[in-house]
Motif scaffolding. Structure first.
Motif, PDB file in Angstrom:
ATOM      1  N   ASN A 107      53.560  34.531  26.976  1.00  0.00           N
ATOM      2  CA  ASN A 107      53.934  35.898  26.561  1.00  0.00           C
ATOM      3  C   ASN A 107      53.707  36.900  27.687  1.00  0.00           C
ATOM      4  O   ASN A 107      53.180  37.987  27.481  1.00  0.00           O
ATOM      5  N   ASN A 108      54.083  36.497  28.922  1.00  0.00           N
ATOM      6  CA  ASN A 108      53.969  37.335  30.125  1.00  0.00           C
ATOM      7  C   ASN A 108      52.524  37.618  30.541  1.00  0.00           C
ATOM      8  O   ASN A 108      52.278  38.447  31.404  1.00  0.00           O
ATOM      9  N   THR A 109      51.545  36.948  29.901  1.00  0.00           N
ATOM     10  CA  THR A 109      50.145  37.080  30.286  1.00  0.00           C
ATOM     11  C   THR A 109      49.765  35.911  31.186  1.00  0.00           C
ATOM     12  O   THR A 109      50.101  34.758  30.887  1.00  0.00           O
ATOM     13  N   THR A 110      49.082  36.198  32.298  1.00  0.00           N
ATOM     14  CA  THR A 110      48.757  35.166  33.279  1.00  0.00           C
ATOM     15  C   THR A 110      47.389  34.555  33.006  1.00  0.00           C
ATOM     16  O   THR A 110      46.448  35.242  32.632  1.00  0.00           O
ATOM     17  N   TYR A 111      47.306  33.248  33.239  1.00  0.00           N
ATOM     18  CA  TYR A 111      46.051  32.518  33.060  1.00  0.00           C
ATOM     19  C   TYR A 111      45.717  31.756  34.335  1.00  0.00           C
ATOM     20  O   TYR A 111      46.602  31.440  35.133  1.00  0.00           O
ATOM     21  N   PRO A 118      42.993  35.194  29.384  1.00  0.00           N
ATOM     22  CA  PRO A 118      43.844  35.821  30.403  1.00  0.00           C
ATOM     23  C   PRO A 118      43.055  36.202  31.650  1.00  0.00           C
ATOM     24  O   PRO A 118      41.857  36.496  31.577  1.00  0.00           O
ATOM     25  N   HIS A 119      43.746  36.209  32.783  1.00  0.00           N
ATOM     26  CA  HIS A 119      43.114  36.557  34.055  1.00  0.00           C
ATOM     27  C   HIS A 119      44.050  37.491  34.820  1.00  0.00           C
ATOM     28  O   HIS A 119      45.249  37.221  34.931  1.00  0.00           O
ATOM     29  N   PRO A 120      43.539  38.613  35.344  1.00  0.00           N
ATOM     30  CA  PRO A 120      44.400  39.581  36.045  1.00  0.00           C
ATOM     31  C   PRO A 120      45.055  38.978  37.285  1.00  0.00           C
ATOM     32  O   PRO A 120      44.424  38.205  38.016  1.00  0.00           O
ATOM     33  N   THR A 121      46.304  39.355  37.521  1.00  0.00           N
ATOM     34  CA  THR A 121      46.994  38.901  38.731  1.00  0.00           C
ATOM     35  C   THR A 121      46.514  39.676  39.959  1.00  0.00           C
ATOM     36  O   THR A 121      46.616  39.188  41.076  1.00  0.00           O
ATOM     37  N   PRO A 178      46.658  33.213  39.747  1.00  0.00           N
ATOM     38  CA  PRO A 178      46.061  34.382  40.405  1.00  0.00           C
ATOM     39  C   PRO A 178      44.754  34.017  41.096  1.00  0.00           C
ATOM     40  O   PRO A 178      44.168  32.953  40.850  1.00  0.00           O
ATOM     41  N   PHE A 179      44.276  34.927  41.951  1.00  0.00           N
ATOM     42  CA  PHE A 179      43.012  34.708  42.648  1.00  0.00           C
ATOM     43  C   PHE A 179      41.882  34.536  41.632  1.00  0.00           C
ATOM     44  O   PHE A 179      41.778  35.280  40.661  1.00  0.00           O
ATOM     45  N   HIS A 180      41.037  33.549  41.867  1.00  0.00           N
ATOM     46  CA  HIS A 180      39.848  33.326  41.045  1.00  0.00           C
ATOM     47  C   HIS A 180      38.701  32.993  41.986  1.00  0.00           C
ATOM     48  O   HIS A 180      38.852  32.154  42.881  1.00  0.00           O
ATOM     49  N   PRO A 181      37.529  33.629  41.842  1.00  0.00           N
ATOM     50  CA  PRO A 181      36.420  33.429  42.787  1.00  0.00           C
ATOM     51  C   PRO A 181      36.008  31.973  42.961  1.00  0.00           C
ATOM     52  O   PRO A 181      35.630  31.565  44.058  1.00  0.00           O
ATOM     53  N   SER A 182      36.093  31.199  41.884  1.00  0.00           N
ATOM     54  CA  SER A 182      35.695  29.797  41.968  1.00  0.00           C
ATOM     55  C   SER A 182      36.788  28.936  42.591  1.00  0.00           C
ATOM     56  O   SER A 182      36.533  28.154  43.514  1.00  0.00           O
ATOM     57  N   HIS A 183      38.018  29.108  42.137  1.00  0.00           N
ATOM     58  CA  HIS A 183      39.127  28.281  42.617  1.00  0.00           C
ATOM     59  C   HIS A 183      39.478  28.550  44.076  1.00  0.00           C
ATOM     60  O   HIS A 183      39.912  27.643  44.789  1.00  0.00           O
TER      61      HIS A 183
END
Length: 364
Positions: A107-111, A118-121, A178-183
Motif C-alpha cells: 500500500n505504498n508503504t516501505t518496509y 514500516p520504515h522511512p525511505t 531503505p537505509f537501515h542502521p543494522s543492514h
C-alpha cells in the motif's frame, strides 16, 4: 527563508542518533530483554532501547512507547558497553499495521528486509503512517540528554541517507530497501580491556577483565601471532558462537551463515602510570564485517588462554576449521572460555557506501 526552513522541520520524520552507554546496569540493548516489573540486587532491570523509547514517547506527546521505533546497529548483550551505537528513531501512528507479506512495499508503504513494521525511505518520508519529529533535532538532543539516566547519552545526530534506486537485475537485495542502521553497517569495532598481574585494580574492575597470572607465564607475543592469523581471511566462526537461547535461536542458528571476515585484530599495551605495581593492562581490538552471538567474547577468551599457554596455536587453528561445538570428542578442541561482558565495548561503526555518515556528527 527562515519560514521555509521551519516548515521543512515540521515534516521531518526520522533521525539517526549516536548513542553511548555504560552497559553495567542494563539487560542489553534490546527491549525484548526488558523486565518492567522486576528488580535485582544490582538495581532495576532494563534495556537501553526501552529507556530511549520511554523518553521519546514523552517527547512525542506522551504516546504509547510501542509507537516509537528505535532501530540499533547492533544488539549488545547484558553488561556490554558502547562508545558508539547508531540508532534510527521515528514514530508510528496508532493506525499502523504490520506487514503480512515479504513484499518491499505494501500500500505504498516501505518496509525493510526481514521487518514487519514500516520504515522511512529517508528523513522526510511523506507516508501517512509516520509521525512528524516533535521538535528541531538540536533541541531534541538537548531534551533527551536531560531526560535520560546518567548511564546513557546522545552524542550526536544525522539525517538518514535517502533510499537507493537500483535496477531489477542487481543482485544486492538490500539495495532495494531503505537505509537501515543494522543492514547497512559494513564494519564494527569492539575493544576489550584485560589486565594481568598478581592483584587486580578495584577502581577499574567494572570495565576490565583481570587475569591472575604470573608474568613469567603470560606471553603477549603469542597473542599477537594469533591476532595476525585472524586478519583478512574468511573463517567459519561457528566454534566461537554462543549457545542458542531458546527454540527460536535453535531454528535460526541451523541456517545461519557463520563465515566472517575480521579486517583488523590487535593487542595493545595500554598500561598507564597510575596502574598498580606489577599490573599490566591491555586492549584487544577486533574489527569485522559481522559478528555472531558472543563471538567477540569467545575470541577474547581464547586469545587470553593462548597468552597463558593454556591453548596452543595448533588448537587455535583447529577451532577455526572445526564446524562443530562438541567437547565430547577427544579429537575436537575444548570450547573456549567466554570472556565476561564488562570488559567489552562497541567503539566504532562504519557504513560503506554512505560517505556522509563517516563525517562529523552534529552535536547541537
Amino acid at each position: 527563508e527562515n519560514n521555509k526552513e521551519e516548515s521543512k522541520l515540521l515534516v521531518l520524520k526520522s533521525l539517526l542518533l549516536w548513542i553511548s552507554y555504560d552497559g553495567g546496569r542494563f539487560t542489553g540493548w534490546s527491549a525484548s530483554n526488558n523486565n518492567k516489573n522486576s528488580s535485582s540486587s544490582r538495581g532495576f532491570v532494563r534495556s537501553i532501547q526501552f529507556e530511549l523509547q520511554k523518553r521519546l514517547a514523552k517527547v512525542y506527546g506522551d504516546i504509547d512507547p510501542s509507537q516509537i521505533i528505535v532501530d540499533g546497529t547492533s544488539r549488545t548483550d547484558k553488561g556490554v558497553h558502547a562508545q558508539m551505537m547508531v540508532a534510527q528513531i521515528y514514530g508510528l501512528k496508532t493506525t499502523t499495521t504490520r506487514k503480512t507479506s515479504n513484499d518491499t512495499t505494501t500500500n505504498n508503504t516501505t518496509y525493510c528486509y526481514g521487518k514487519r513494521l514500516p520504515h522511512p525511505t529517508d528523513a522526510y518520508d511523506e507516508d501517512f503512517c509516520f509521525l512528524p519529529l516533535p521538535m528541531e533535532p538540536k533541541q531534541l538532543l538537548y531534551v533527551l540528554n536531560r531526560m535520560l539516566p546518567r548511564d546513557i547519552s546522545i552524542r550526536g545526530y544525522q539525517l538518514p541517507p535517502k533510499k537507493k534506486t537500483t535496477s531489477v537485475d542487481q543482485k544486492k537485495l538490500l539495495q532495494l530497501y531503505p537505509f537501515h542502521p543494522s543492514h547497512n553497517a559494513t564494519s564494527k569495532t569492539y575493544n576489550y580491556t584485560i589486565s594481568v598481574g598478581p592483584i587486580h585494580d578495584p577502581t577499574k574492575w567494572r570495565r576490565t577483565w583481570h587475569n591472575y597470572c604470573n608474568k613469567k607465564i603470560w606471553n603477549s607475543t603469542r597473542i599477537e601471532e594469533a591476532c595476525t592469523y585472524l586478519e583478512g581471511k574468511v573463517y567459519d566462526y561457528k566454534f566461537f558462537r554462543g549457545a542458542p537461547r531458546g527454540k527460536t535461536d535453535i531454528r535460526r542458528f541451523a541456517s545461519q551463515n557463520t563465515n566472517c571476515i575480521l579486517t583488523k585484530v590487535f593487542i595493545e599495551d595500554i598500561t598507564t602510570t597510575d596502574c598498580l605495581p606489577g599490573l599490566t593492562t591491555y586492549c584487544i581490538s577486533i574489527t569485522g564485517d559481522r559478528f555472531l552471538y558472543k563471538m567477540v567474547r569467545f575470541l577474547v577468551g581464547t586469545l587470553v588462554a593462548i597468552g597463558k599457554e593454556d591453548v596452543t596455536m595448533d588448537e587455535f587453528h583447529t577451532m577455526l576449521q572445526d564446524t562443530t561445538t562438541t567437547t565430547t570428542n577427544k579429537h575436537h578442541p575444548k570450547k573456549p572460555e567466554c570472556a565476561p561482558a564488562n570488559g567489552l565495548s562497541l567503539v566504532r561503526i562504519a557504513f560503506g557506501g554512505h560517505p556522509s555518515l563517516q563525517q562529523s556528527w552534529k552535536t547541537g
